[in-house]
Design an enzyme around this catalytic site. Structure first.
Site, PDB file in Angstrom:
ATOM      1  N   ASP A 198      38.047  66.598  14.099  1.00 54.82           N
ATOM      2  CA  ASP A 198      37.345  65.898  15.158  1.00 54.82           C
ATOM      3  C   ASP A 198      37.829  66.419  16.526  1.00 54.82           C
ATOM      4  OD1 ASP A 198      35.405  63.328  15.209  1.00 54.82           O
ATOM      5  OD2 ASP A 198      36.730  63.228  16.936  1.00 54.82           O
ATOM      6  N   TYR A 320      34.066  63.163  25.369  1.00 54.20           N
ATOM      7  CA  TYR A 320      32.642  63.375  25.106  1.00 54.20           C
ATOM      8  C   TYR A 320      31.874  63.805  26.351  1.00 54.20           C
ATOM      9  CZ  TYR A 320      33.182  61.487  20.430  1.00 54.20           C
ATOM     10  OH  TYR A 320      33.563  61.302  19.116  1.00 54.20           O
ATOM     11  N   HIS A 377      35.001  63.538   6.558  1.00 58.29           N
ATOM     12  CA  HIS A 377      35.462  63.801   7.914  1.00 58.29           C
ATOM     13  C   HIS A 377      36.933  63.447   8.123  1.00 58.29           C
ATOM     14  CE1 HIS A 377      34.909  64.427  12.192  1.00 58.29           C
ATOM     15  NE2 HIS A 377      35.358  63.215  12.459  1.00 58.29           N
TER      16      HIS A 377
END
Length: 407
Positions: A198, A320, A377
């Site tokens: 991630d 982000y 993930h």
């Protein structure tokens, strides 16, 4: 057995840390949870299937049942005890004129040739992703035989770490600087290995490219990588095609949350910090959808509860802006972010973007690869024994040559 012997050449002076919220904070949380409203039944939330990319999101029934369990059966004190059975620390690190207070969990080895290894989480994860991994290592090795110094930080803005600064921009390059200062300051300036998934995968890539002390990089996510001319889609294995399709579908139908984080971080941060049920819906969906097998409810609640008690959500989504803001920056296709140092890659079939090996190979000096038949993930959380095995094998292959100057 003691895993808390900090290297004698460390320039940083970490302080021991214990996870604990007061009884008043715990009671306030339960009252807030009790009166958190769950919206009305709709066609979408009655037919939702969070395991599917186009599954409408979280199911109302799951959210109602999870709220009840959280309120009446879940015990955060057990999670605090689990955290506190392992060495935890906080330490001050200066960067961009700001005093970062960085939390990290660690197993320090007494083995003379132990390899420094830092494990970097992402969103909606935290250092809790690596609890099972650290427990596997602690069970398998003594302090005298542990082959690694294992450092598991809370990234700035996450969990028990403070930051980022309130008066200036901050990004993944900044995270990498702080993480490098942590590893070097703990006495590992001659070399360490970084591992990331991630957001941690982006930070690990930056460490490998831009920081001398980082000698090798292992990734279990390489999102953003495009199709390779030397390995076109029709030449992939069936498993790789399914993984590539999953990544394509995710970029089309699964990343709306990321666009919200990147373009409206102020709004979504304040909204989700206002209600524990809202936080649970937003984060719980991701743990269910992005895992091969949905984690036990208590593990999901551990992560969400940590986010709630530390006010992590509004503080943690700033990266982000770098990926989904007005000027998106993706590292993988850019040749400037090619990892020249030894790189390893673990492929998990239910990763949200299970990028094929040969596509990832174009982004770095891949010298080690393993394809798994299960896992998603959150590899370290979902399959900790396989994760530990990958770390052991990757480092055993590359570190001797790194020490000899061959890599």
């Amino acid at each position: 057995m003691s895993y808390d012997t900090i290297p004698s050449n460390a320039s940083l002076k970490p302080k021991p840390f214990k996870a604990h919220v007061s009884d008043d904070e715990l009671n306030d949380f339960k009252n807030c949870l009790k009166y958190s409203h769950i919206g009305p039944k709709t066609y979408e939330n009655l037919t939702a299937d969070p395991k599917e990319i186009l599954g409408w999101g979280i199911k109302r029934e799951w959210l109602a049942d999870a709220k009840d369990h959280w309120l009446n059966k879940y015990d955060w004190r057990k999670t605090e005890d689990r955290i506190n059975k392992l060495p935890n620390y906080t330490v001050g690190i200066e960067d961009v004129g700001f005093d970062f207070q960085v939390h990290f969990m660690a197993l320090f080895s007494k083995k003379a040739d132990a390899v420094p290894l830092t494990l970097l989480h992402g969103w909606p994860g935290s250092f809790l992703e690596f609890l099972s991994t650290v427990e596997v290592l602690k069970e398998k090795y003594t302090p005298e035989t542990l082959p690694f110094h294992v450092i598991v930080p809370s990234l700035p803005g996450y969990g028990y770490s403070n930051g980022p600064p309130l008066d200036k921009d901050f990004d993944c390059e900044g995270i990498a600087r702080v993480m490098d200062k942590l590893m070097v300051g703990l006495g590992f300036g001659k070399g360490y290995v970084t591992q990331g998934g991630d957001i941690g995968s982006f930070v690990s890539r930056i460490l490998g490219v831009s920081h001398e002390a980082c000698k090798a990089v292992h990734l279990n996510l390489a999102i953003g990588v495009g199709e390779s001319k030397d390995a076109p889609y029709d030449k992939l294995t069936e498993a790789e095609k399914k993984g590539a399709d999953r990544g394509k579908h995710f970029s089309w139908l699964g990343d709306s949350y990321a666009n919200e984080h990147g373009t409206r971080p102020a709004t979504v941060g304040l909204v989700l910090a206002s209600s524990p049920v809202a936080t649970l819906a937003w984060i719980g969906e991701k743990f269910i959808q992005w895992s091969d097998v949905a984690p036990p409810l208590d593990e999901i609640l551990d992560s969400v509860t940590l986010y709630w008690f530390t006010d992590s959500f509004p503080r943690a989504i700033y990266p982000y802006r770098q990926f989904f803001g007005p000027k998106p920056s993706f590292f993988h296709p850019d040749p400037n972010w090619y990892i020249k140092k030894p790189m390893g890659y673990s492929w998990n079939p239910q990763e949200l973007a299970a990028v094929p090996k040969d596509w990832v190979k174009e982004t770095g000096n891949m010298v080690w690869y393993r394809e798994h038949t299960e896992g998603g993930h959150f590899m370290a959380m979902e399959t900790p024994k396989a994760f530990v095995k990958d770390m052991e094998d990757f480092i055993a292959q590359v570190w001797p040559d790194i020490q000899k100057g061959k890599l």
